[in-house]
Motif scaffolding. Structure first.
Motif, PDB file in Angstrom:
ATOM      1  N   ALA A 161       8.979 -32.705  69.366  1.00  0.00           N
ATOM      2  CA  ALA A 161       9.008 -33.793  70.347  1.00  0.00           C
ATOM      3  C   ALA A 161      10.011 -33.532  71.457  1.00  0.00           C
ATOM      4  O   ALA A 161       9.757 -33.887  72.622  1.00  0.00           O
ATOM      5  CB  ALA A 161       9.335 -35.107  69.649  1.00  0.00           C
ATOM      6  N   VAL A 167       4.336 -37.836  73.722  1.00  0.00           N
ATOM      7  CA  VAL A 167       3.875 -37.800  72.342  1.00  0.00           C
ATOM      8  C   VAL A 167       2.733 -38.803  72.207  1.00  0.00           C
ATOM      9  O   VAL A 167       2.868 -39.969  72.602  1.00  0.00           O
ATOM     10  CB  VAL A 167       4.994 -38.161  71.351  1.00  0.00           C
ATOM     11  N   CYS A 169       0.648 -40.574  69.446  1.00  0.00           N
ATOM     12  CA  CYS A 169       0.617 -40.860  68.018  1.00  0.00           C
ATOM     13  C   CYS A 169      -0.691 -41.583  67.702  1.00  0.00           C
ATOM     14  O   CYS A 169      -0.925 -42.689  68.189  1.00  0.00           O
ATOM     15  CB  CYS A 169       1.822 -41.718  67.626  1.00  0.00           C
ATOM     16  N   GLY A 331       5.927 -42.043  65.073  1.00  0.00           N
ATOM     17  CA  GLY A 331       6.273 -42.345  66.458  1.00  0.00           C
ATOM     18  C   GLY A 331       7.656 -42.956  66.594  1.00  0.00           C
ATOM     19  O   GLY A 331       8.282 -42.847  67.658  1.00  0.00           O
ATOM     20  N   THR A 334      10.067 -40.051  67.354  1.00  0.00           N
ATOM     21  CA  THR A 334      10.001 -39.465  68.693  1.00  0.00           C
ATOM     22  C   THR A 334      10.475 -40.445  69.756  1.00  0.00           C
ATOM     23  O   THR A 334      11.130 -40.055  70.721  1.00  0.00           O
ATOM     24  CB  THR A 334       8.572 -38.991  68.995  1.00  0.00           C
ATOM     25  N   THR A 341       6.431 -41.985  74.281  1.00  0.00           N
ATOM     26  CA  THR A 341       5.574 -42.012  73.093  1.00  0.00           C
ATOM     27  C   THR A 341       4.534 -43.109  73.241  1.00  0.00           C
ATOM     28  O   THR A 341       4.872 -44.262  73.516  1.00  0.00           O
ATOM     29  CB  THR A 341       6.424 -42.255  71.831  1.00  0.00           C
TER      30      THR A 341
END
Length: 378
Positions: A161, A167, A169, A331, A334, A341
């Motif tokens: 990450a 990111v 998720c 998540g 991150t 995210t």
């Protein structure tokens, strides 16, 4: 042809892939079973041109990172996509809850949380490659122990990450509207052990010190730490202790769940739990544990990432909304690093961890198209 239309054309292949993933049962605590599914996905990724990196594990299924190079500049930051393939369902569940599709509803163990997401990712990559669509470098982490708290994967999650632009998720969205998740509570897990002094409850009660009595004191204290206005809950969910009714208990144990909405609350309550002292003379209290996942707070970074996803969704005719949940995911890790995210990107449905678990086939197609758009537009 739009991405949604393209995914509608691929509906049957997408559903077939969901079935392949669901039928390969993968309870978190059965490494051999999880590795069978992981090996299948590694094969699929290689067939789609990925470089596949396997991180062997002793207790849990092997972790997988699949990588596709980007079509832009060499220094472009990658996207990190996160899924997990472990489920809460024991082996054999597929026999009584087989994969099935009836109208717009598909069922099967783990389909909502989150095997449909795995199929979405495979189909999105397939469409990107077939259409030769531009994209950043893509890294796909396939986790195998998320349902038990990601005890071994967290370092790898955070390593990947830190160097990522976004990111994604693919945890399930919030039912029933399918909202994305812009905040999640952090989770703490603790075990409290209380030692007292055994004695005959009738003949020598004054010589004893009841661990169970002290446990009762501690339960009242622990629950008093909850603050619903701040989103903080402390729950003593499992207790056991003592040996016989006529023996003053020498030992008692409690398992404790903590949920917090902010890091500030986490620091306050974790300290209060770990530093608790006995109230009943002659007893001692020890506490082990801590914060398993930090809270995913609704920061400007998270909001900006959601707004970008909403723009991309709107271009596909999708109206994305946001919300939050008391549950945690990878998540949380991150987001706590400050990395943009976007969570809850999985397939709409309901019944995670429950007998009525299911997904919407229409939602599956739409979210697969959205994922493709995110992979090519972010």
């Amino acid at each position: 042809m739009t991405l949604v239309e393209a995914m509608h054309e691929r509906r049957e292949h997408l559903l077939a892939t969901v079935g392949e993933v669901v039928r390969r049962e993968s309870p978190s605590t059965d490494k051999a079973a999880v590795d069978v599914l992981a090996a299948y996905l590694q094969e699929q990724c290689r067939a789609l041109g990925a470089e596949v990196e396997v991180h062997p594990q002793r207790e849990y299924g092997d972790l997988t990172v699949a990588r596709w190079g980007g079509t832009g500049s060499a220094d472009e930051k990658p996207l990190l996509v996160m899924t997990h393939i472990d489920t809460v369902w024991p082996l054999g569940t597929i026999e009584r809850k087989p994969f099935s599709v009836e109208g717009d509803i598909a069922r099967g163990p783990g389909i909502f949380d989150m095997k449909a997401s795995v199929a979405m990712m495979l189909e999105a990559i397939r469409l990107i490659r077939e259409r030769d669509l531009p994209h950043r470098p893509i890294q796909w982490l396939i986790n195998t122990e998320e349902e038990v708290g990601s005890p071994v994967s967290r370092p790898l999650i955070e390593e990947l990450a830190r160097d990522s632009a976004y990111v994604l998720c693919l945890e399930p969205p919030i039912p029933p509207e399918g909202k994305l998740k812009t905040f999640r509570k952090g989770v703490g897990m603790f075990t409290m052990r209380i030692t007292g002094r055994a004695a005959h409850a009738g003949a020598d009660p004054e010589k004893g010190a009841s661990a169970i009595q002290e446990l009762a004191n501690q339960i009242l204290y622990l629950h008093s730490l909850s603050d619903l206005d701040l989103g903080t809950t402390v729950n003593v969910g499992v207790v056991h202790g003592g040996t016989r009714p006529n023996v003053i208990a020498a030992e008692a144990v409690a398992e404790i769940d903590l949920r917090v909405s902010s890091q500030a609350e986490a620091e306050r309550v974790v300290a209060a739990i770990l530093e608790t002292r006995p109230r009943h003379p002659g007893t001692s209290v020890t506490v082990e544990g801590g914060l398993n996942r930090p809270p995913m707070e609704r920061t400007p970074t998270i909001v900006a990432a959601f707004e970008r996803a909403r723009e991309i969704g709107a271009s596909l005719g999708l109206d994305l909304q946001e919300g939050g949940t008391g549950g945690a995911s990878d998540g949380n890790f991150t987001a706590a690093l400050g990395v943009p995210t976007i969570d809850g990107l999985g397939c709409p449905g309901d019944g995670g961890h429950a007998e009525h678990e299911h997904i919407s086939v229409t939602g599956l197609v739409e979210r697969a198209a959205l994922l493709t758009g995110l992979l090519t537009e972010l």
